[in-house]
Design a protein around this motif. Structure first.
Motif, PDB file in Angstrom:
ATOM      1  N   LEU A 273     -16.714 -45.517  23.082  1.00  0.00           N
ATOM      2  CA  LEU A 273     -16.288 -45.267  21.709  1.00  0.00           C
ATOM      3  C   LEU A 273     -17.032 -46.202  20.762  1.00  0.00           C
ATOM      4  O   LEU A 273     -17.200 -47.387  21.041  1.00  0.00           O
ATOM      5  CB  LEU A 273     -14.776 -45.491  21.568  1.00  0.00           C
ATOM      6  CG  LEU A 273     -13.860 -44.578  22.398  1.00  0.00           C
ATOM      7  CD1 LEU A 273     -12.398 -44.941  22.171  1.00  0.00           C
ATOM      8  CD2 LEU A 273     -14.091 -43.108  22.060  1.00  0.00           C
ATOM      9  N   LYS A 274     -17.448 -45.669  19.629  1.00  0.00           N
ATOM     10  CA  LYS A 274     -18.227 -46.433  18.654  1.00  0.00           C
ATOM     11  C   LYS A 274     -17.470 -46.489  17.326  1.00  0.00           C
ATOM     12  O   LYS A 274     -16.606 -45.667  17.071  1.00  0.00           O
ATOM     13  CB  LYS A 274     -19.590 -45.784  18.448  1.00  0.00           C
ATOM     14  CG  LYS A 274     -20.493 -45.875  19.659  1.00  0.00           C
ATOM     15  CD  LYS A 274     -21.842 -45.221  19.360  1.00  0.00           C
ATOM     16  CE  LYS A 274     -22.793 -45.352  20.548  1.00  0.00           C
ATOM     17  NZ  LYS A 274     -24.094 -44.701  20.272  1.00  0.00           N
ATOM     18  N   PRO A 275     -17.830 -47.458  16.468  1.00  0.00           N
ATOM     19  CA  PRO A 275     -18.891 -48.461  16.606  1.00  0.00           C
ATOM     20  C   PRO A 275     -18.482 -49.605  17.521  1.00  0.00           C
ATOM     21  O   PRO A 275     -17.309 -49.957  17.603  1.00  0.00           O
ATOM     22  CB  PRO A 275     -19.090 -48.955  15.169  1.00  0.00           C
ATOM     23  CG  PRO A 275     -17.759 -48.751  14.525  1.00  0.00           C
ATOM     24  CD  PRO A 275     -17.191 -47.505  15.136  1.00  0.00           C
ATOM     25  N   TYR A 276     -19.482 -50.180  18.217  1.00  0.00           N
ATOM     26  CA  TYR A 276     -19.233 -51.307  19.095  1.00  0.00           C
ATOM     27  C   TYR A 276     -19.033 -52.576  18.263  1.00  0.00           C
ATOM     28  O   TYR A 276     -19.789 -52.850  17.328  1.00  0.00           O
ATOM     29  CB  TYR A 276     -20.411 -51.524  20.046  1.00  0.00           C
ATOM     30  CG  TYR A 276     -20.750 -50.343  20.913  1.00  0.00           C
ATOM     31  CD1 TYR A 276     -19.754 -49.558  21.485  1.00  0.00           C
ATOM     32  CD2 TYR A 276     -22.078 -50.008  21.168  1.00  0.00           C
ATOM     33  CE1 TYR A 276     -20.074 -48.473  22.302  1.00  0.00           C
ATOM     34  CE2 TYR A 276     -22.404 -48.930  21.985  1.00  0.00           C
ATOM     35  CZ  TYR A 276     -21.390 -48.160  22.530  1.00  0.00           C
ATOM     36  OH  TYR A 276     -21.712 -47.081  23.335  1.00  0.00           O
ATOM     37  N   LEU A 277     -18.036 -53.355  18.605  1.00  0.00           N
ATOM     38  CA  LEU A 277     -17.744 -54.563  17.847  1.00  0.00           C
ATOM     39  C   LEU A 277     -18.911 -55.536  17.869  1.00  0.00           C
ATOM     40  O   LEU A 277     -19.288 -56.097  16.829  1.00  0.00           O
ATOM     41  CB  LEU A 277     -16.482 -55.244  18.395  1.00  0.00           C
ATOM     42  CG  LEU A 277     -16.083 -56.551  17.709  1.00  0.00           C
ATOM     43  CD1 LEU A 277     -15.702 -56.308  16.260  1.00  0.00           C
ATOM     44  CD2 LEU A 277     -14.951 -57.239  18.458  1.00  0.00           C
ATOM     45  N   ILE A 278     -19.495 -55.768  19.034  1.00  0.00           N
ATOM     46  CA  ILE A 278     -20.552 -56.769  19.149  1.00  0.00           C
ATOM     47  C   ILE A 278     -21.765 -56.393  18.292  1.00  0.00           C
ATOM     48  O   ILE A 278     -22.379 -57.241  17.644  1.00  0.00           O
ATOM     49  CB  ILE A 278     -20.953 -56.995  20.635  1.00  0.00           C
ATOM     50  CG1 ILE A 278     -21.844 -58.226  20.775  1.00  0.00           C
ATOM     51  CG2 ILE A 278     -21.585 -55.756  21.219  1.00  0.00           C
ATOM     52  CD1 ILE A 278     -21.134 -59.529  20.538  1.00  0.00           C
ATOM     53  N   ASP A 279     -22.110 -55.092  18.273  1.00  0.00           N
ATOM     54  CA  ASP A 279     -23.228 -54.645  17.432  1.00  0.00           C
ATOM     55  C   ASP A 279     -22.884 -54.790  15.957  1.00  0.00           C
ATOM     56  O   ASP A 279     -23.721 -55.199  15.140  1.00  0.00           O
ATOM     57  CB  ASP A 279     -23.581 -53.194  17.744  1.00  0.00           C
ATOM     58  CG  ASP A 279     -24.190 -53.013  19.127  1.00  0.00           C
ATOM     59  OD1 ASP A 279     -24.503 -54.030  19.781  1.00  0.00           O
ATOM     60  OD2 ASP A 279     -24.329 -51.857  19.568  1.00  0.00           O
ATOM     61  N   THR A 280     -21.647 -54.458  15.624  1.00  0.00           N
ATOM     62  CA  THR A 280     -21.210 -54.544  14.230  1.00  0.00           C
ATOM     63  C   THR A 280     -21.263 -55.978  13.725  1.00  0.00           C
ATOM     64  O   THR A 280     -21.687 -56.242  12.592  1.00  0.00           O
ATOM     65  CB  THR A 280     -19.782 -53.994  14.086  1.00  0.00           C
ATOM     66  OG1 THR A 280     -19.764 -52.616  14.504  1.00  0.00           O
ATOM     67  CG2 THR A 280     -19.297 -54.086  12.646  1.00  0.00           C
TER      68      THR A 280
END
Length: 354
Positions: A273-280
């Motif tokens: 499921l997106k958005p990924y927290l780490i990328d954000t």
């Protein structure tokens, strides 16, 4: 002859019983809080036992057995226990020699017991884990031995998911399969949109805002992720997370551009499921969002995923990419607001029994 319980008889069967009949305890009502689980210690073998039980669950990893079993046993269970043990050691409750999840879940059960004690003296509150100890089957057995012929199962997940709520119930139902005299069982439904829960989350956010020295550019609600495939198969989790997020944003009176929902704890190569927290967290500073406040509404208790992953890994990632201020709102845990939620859910679902 039918023997009925009587309140003034310590809830034991009263009246004549056949000669040599074993003692009978009945008439009590069990409330069993169920959480995900925890290793018994942070050493390699304790972590390996815990990870094996967790990652062997086909509700958690829905890969074909022939494909997943060699990967799990030959690679993951050889490599992962060491690093994960070090992560747990960072947050470990050294005084009690246990994880914070176990400490908090025990406290939630103890406080709930005190809250319901005057409501109905027949109620017995206990707690257990889907993985690790104290195990769900052992606590169901303990409740039955105390005379509980009715048990309310309370999976401590506000949003329902096959990998959490359903597998907790599976474990409980498996325990019932081995019982000759099964207690009647109810399961609490998810409370992702319950006004008491939303109000409790909003209160904790406002309290945190009042205690920090900055106004966040963005408030991020982070939920544990699951593979996208689970959503496509009909799992309700994503929709319930999004509804919780929307209701919380509205309760806080925030515009859409100051609040967002993310998902964390991705594992493996599949799309989650997106958005990924780490990328954000890595992207927000480049979009001018330098100050953030993160809350984890999907967790009833602080644990590795919140204390180490959000407050540790994700905070460092955000600051490394140009962030200036980062704050985390603790889970509801055993706070007055958190206990109000659990108490409200339990009181509602016990109607007709009390």
């Amino acid at each position: 002859m039918t023997v009925m319980p009587r309140p003034d008889a310590d809830f034991k069967a009263v009246g004549p019983l056949p000669e040599a009949h074993p003692p009978v305890r009945m008439g009590k009502i069990g409330v069993l809080l169920l959480n995900l689980g925890t290793p018994d210690a942070t050493d390699y073998w304790s972590m390996r036992r815990y990870l094996k039980e967790f990652l062997s669950d086909q509700r958690v990893i829905e890969k074909p057995r022939w494909l997943w079993w060699p990967i799990l046993n030959l690679i993951i269970l050889s490599v992962r226990p060491g690093p994960k043990g070090k992560d747990y050691d960072i947050i470990w409750n050294k005084d009690a020699d246990e994880s914070p999840l176990k400490t908090i879940t025990r406290s939630q059960a103890e406080k709930l017991a005190a809250m319901v004690s005057t409501r109905d003296p027949r109620i017995v509150v206990d707690w257990g884990m889907r993985y690790g100890n104290p195990s769900t089957p052992s606590r169901i057995k303990a409740l039955q031995e105390q005379g509980c012929d009715r048990i309310l199962l309370v999976p401590l997940y506000p949003q329902s998911c096959a990998a959490t709520t359903a597998t907790a119930c599976d474990k409980a139902f498996q325990a019932l399969m081995d019982m000759r005299w099964q207690p009647a069982v109810r399961v609490t439904p998810p409370w992702h949109d319950d006004p008491v829960y939303i109000d409790a989350l909003a209160k904790t956010v406002k309290a945190k805002l009042a205690s920090i020295d900055f106004e966040p550019d963005m408030i991020v609600a982070s939920f544990h992720g699951v593979p996208m495939e689970y959503l496509l198969k009909g799992d309700p989790y994503h929709c319930q997370c999004m509804k919780t997020g929307r209701l919380l944003r509205e309760a806080l009176g925030l515009d859409k551009d100051r609040f967002m929902v993310c998902f964390q704890s991705r594992f493996g190569p599949d799309e989650w499921l997106k958005p990924y927290l780490i990328d954000t967290m890595g992207e927000l500073p480049g979009r001018g969002v330098k100050k953030v406040l993160v809350i984890a509404p999907g967790f009833s208790s602080d644990c590795l995923e919140t204390l180490e992953e959000i407050e540790g890994e994700n905070m460092e990632h955000f600051m490394h990419h140009g962030g200036e201020k980062f704050a985390y709102v603790p889970c509801l845990n055993d706070s007055p607001e958190g206990m109000d939620v659990i108490h409200a859910v339990v009181e509602r679902e016990l109607q007709g029994w009390i």
